[in-house]
Design an enzyme around this catalytic site. Sequence first.
Site, PDB file in Angstrom:
ATOM      1  N   TYR A 263       6.709 -46.519  40.168  1.00 57.32           N
ATOM      2  CA  TYR A 263       6.960 -46.890  41.622  1.00 57.32           C
ATOM      3  C   TYR A 263       5.979 -47.783  42.118  1.00 57.32           C
ATOM      4  O   TYR A 263       4.919 -47.510  42.050  1.00 57.32           O
ATOM      5  CB  TYR A 263       7.353 -45.536  42.336  1.00 57.32           C
ATOM      6  CG  TYR A 263       7.588 -45.803  43.971  1.00 57.32           C
ATOM      7  CD1 TYR A 263       8.755 -46.159  44.334  1.00 57.32           C
ATOM      8  CD2 TYR A 263       6.567 -45.076  44.745  1.00 57.32           C
ATOM      9  CE1 TYR A 263       9.176 -46.344  45.524  1.00 57.32           C
ATOM     10  CE2 TYR A 263       7.214 -45.121  46.215  1.00 57.32           C
ATOM     11  CZ  TYR A 263       8.173 -45.809  46.500  1.00 57.32           C
ATOM     12  OH  TYR A 263       8.630 -45.771  47.967  1.00 57.32           O
TER      13      TYR A 263
ATOM     14  N   ARG B 133      -2.980 -25.798  60.206  1.00 63.64           N
ATOM     15  CA  ARG B 133      -3.021 -26.894  59.058  1.00 63.64           C
ATOM     16  C   ARG B 133      -2.867 -26.329  57.598  1.00 63.64           C
ATOM     17  O   ARG B 133      -2.336 -26.857  56.662  1.00 63.64           O
ATOM     18  CB  ARG B 133      -4.424 -27.505  59.016  1.00 63.64           C
ATOM     19  CG  ARG B 133      -4.472 -28.915  58.236  1.00 63.64           C
ATOM     20  CD  ARG B 133      -5.722 -29.781  58.018  1.00 63.64           C
ATOM     21  NE  ARG B 133      -6.490 -29.488  59.111  1.00 63.64           N
ATOM     22  CZ  ARG B 133      -7.778 -28.694  59.023  1.00 63.64           C
ATOM     23  NH1 ARG B 133      -7.892 -28.154  57.907  1.00 63.64           N
ATOM     24  NH2 ARG B 133      -8.650 -28.665  59.989  1.00 63.64           N
TER      25      ARG B 133
ATOM     26  N   ASP C  63       6.382 -38.168  38.282  1.00 66.16           N
ATOM     27  CA  ASP C  63       7.371 -38.197  39.361  1.00 66.16           C
ATOM     28  C   ASP C  63       8.688 -38.160  38.869  1.00 66.16           C
ATOM     29  O   ASP C  63       9.390 -38.853  38.261  1.00 66.16           O
ATOM     30  CB  ASP C  63       7.136 -39.972  39.800  1.00 66.16           C
ATOM     31  CG  ASP C  63       7.783 -40.225  41.297  1.00 66.16           C
ATOM     32  OD1 ASP C  63       8.801 -39.510  41.507  1.00 66.16           O
ATOM     33  OD2 ASP C  63       7.441 -41.114  41.778  1.00 66.16           O
TER      34      ASP C  63
ATOM     35  N   LYS D 188      13.791 -38.006  49.379  1.00 63.71           N
ATOM     36  CA  LYS D 188      15.254 -38.507  48.940  1.00 63.71           C
ATOM     37  C   LYS D 188      16.198 -37.407  48.879  1.00 63.71           C
ATOM     38  O   LYS D 188      16.859 -37.114  49.615  1.00 63.71           O
ATOM     39  CB  LYS D 188      14.909 -39.029  47.413  1.00 63.71           C
ATOM     40  CG  LYS D 188      13.604 -40.042  47.363  1.00 63.71           C
ATOM     41  CD  LYS D 188      14.096 -41.285  48.173  1.00 63.71           C
ATOM     42  CE  LYS D 188      12.996 -42.342  48.346  1.00 63.71           C
ATOM     43  NZ  LYS D 188      11.966 -42.666  47.606  1.00 63.71           N
TER      44      LYS D 188
HETATM   45  C1  LIG Z   1      10.640 -43.186  47.522  1.00 60.22           C
HETATM   46  C2  LIG Z   1       9.953 -42.719  46.205  1.00 60.22           C
HETATM   47  C3  LIG Z   1       8.729 -42.569  46.415  1.00 60.22           C
HETATM   48  C4  LIG Z   1       7.772 -42.302  47.592  1.00 60.22           C
HETATM   49  O1  LIG Z   1       8.235 -41.370  48.694  1.00 60.22           O
HETATM   50  P1  LIG Z   1       8.274 -41.572  50.087  1.00 60.22           P
HETATM   51  O2  LIG Z   1       8.709 -40.055  50.753  1.00 60.22           O
HETATM   52  O3  LIG Z   1       8.890 -42.661  50.456  1.00 60.22           O
HETATM   53  O4  LIG Z   1       6.710 -41.839  50.426  1.00 60.22           O
HETATM   54  C5  LIG Z   1       8.032 -42.058  45.203  1.00 60.22           C
HETATM   55  N1  LIG Z   1       8.646 -41.945  44.048  1.00 60.22           N
HETATM   56  C6  LIG Z   1       9.917 -42.381  43.876  1.00 60.22           C
HETATM   57  C7  LIG Z   1      10.344 -42.745  42.454  1.00 60.22           C
HETATM   58  C8  LIG Z   1      10.527 -42.950  44.945  1.00 60.22           C
HETATM   59  O5  LIG Z   1      11.713 -43.616  44.820  1.00 60.22           O
END
Ligand SMILES: *Cc1c(COP(=O)(O)O)cnc(C)c1O
Length: 393
Positions: free
Chosen positions: A111, A57, A183, A208
């Site tokens: 988001y 972990r 973010d 992403k």
């Molecule tokens: C997709 C996304 C997330 C979340 O990511 P996941 O891996 O899908 O949980 C957070 N912030 C932004 C801006 C995103 O586009």
Amino acid sequence: MSDRDATKVVSAGRRAEWTQGIVNPPVWRASTILYDSVADLRAAAGPDTHHRLFYGRRGTPTQWSLADALTELEPGAEATFLYPSGVAAIAAALLTVLSPGDELLCVDSAYDPTRSLANGLLGRMGIATRFYDPLIGAGIADLIGERTRAILLESPGSLTFEVQDIPAITAVASARGVTTLLDNTWATPLLFRAVEHGVDYSILACTKYVVGHSDVMLGSVTAAPGRFAALRDTSHQLGQVASPDDAWLGSRGLRTMAVRLAQHGASALQVARWLSTRAEVGEVLHPAFSSCPGHEIFARDFRGPSGLFAFALRGGREASRAAFIDALRLFGIGYSWGGYESLAIPVDPARHRSVTRPVFAGPLVRLQIGLEHPDDLIADLDQAFAAAHACGD
Ligand SMILES: *Cc1c(COP(=O)(O)O)cnc(C)c1O
């Protein structure tokens, strides 16, 4: 993006003791780690097992390699923790800094699942959230009260792409002892250096651009100096661990991220410019356009654009927007973005706002521009406009 970043994404995290002469750090899968003696087992324990095999972990060289690479890409950062998704990363970062009775200031263009977390779990724990205008800049000072503990930023904003004055906000926050979390998924550290701009915790949905191939869920939080121990301890208490196989795919994607991002950015700009010449299109919501709120801040702070933006279908209705998207052949219809393939979805930001209500010339379509030839993508959009007209709009 600088040339040094292109070099760094190739070399970062590939420590000899982790790769053992193999180019790609291999997948080290583990739950149990075996010790030579009870004394060794006791000696391995402790809260700080960073970069030391202890128990699955706490990770293996496969996860440490990717985490280290992400730290290297963020100048001035202390260390990085990985999570099984971007949302898990956001949740762990917020739970690191917030306690019952605290207040979070959250950008209104965040988001949507971030808003759900603030209004849901955080609210249930007695943490209040106040949403603020993405264009507030140094005016954030007026919102900071006795109980304000953290400010969540996201720039450009989800769905609407307003660019925040992050240096102005982080300067106010640090003077008032408030922690900042960004973010940074749209830009990645290659296009926006969060820690250098005063951010305490930089969050990525690695799902992403880091992964880049639409086949893995992964998240990360990179901490500024002095901020990692608290993040690590909270994440351990939450039981957070990204799987070695997913981390390996993240590392594999990272090696090409600089060239992919440059292509996504250039192609998206070409498509966005073409769209802006079309009579069917109202606003083009792209930070590199001077019409985008915060464009001058984008030009000042970012090293270039990535491949996600939106546009308004002028005077369109729900049905004509659906007809347009349904007619696209190269663009897939689906959530997420940052992969090699193009995507289109309808987006309705007004549903996810509480203090700002931007108005557009019609319903919005969000495009993720992939690595196809941009001329082919433009031809696809062109035929979809024609098909939507033929449907009677
Ligand atoms: C997709 C996304 C997330 C979340 O990511 P996941 O891996 O899908 O949980 C957070 N912030 C932004 C801006 C995103 O586009």
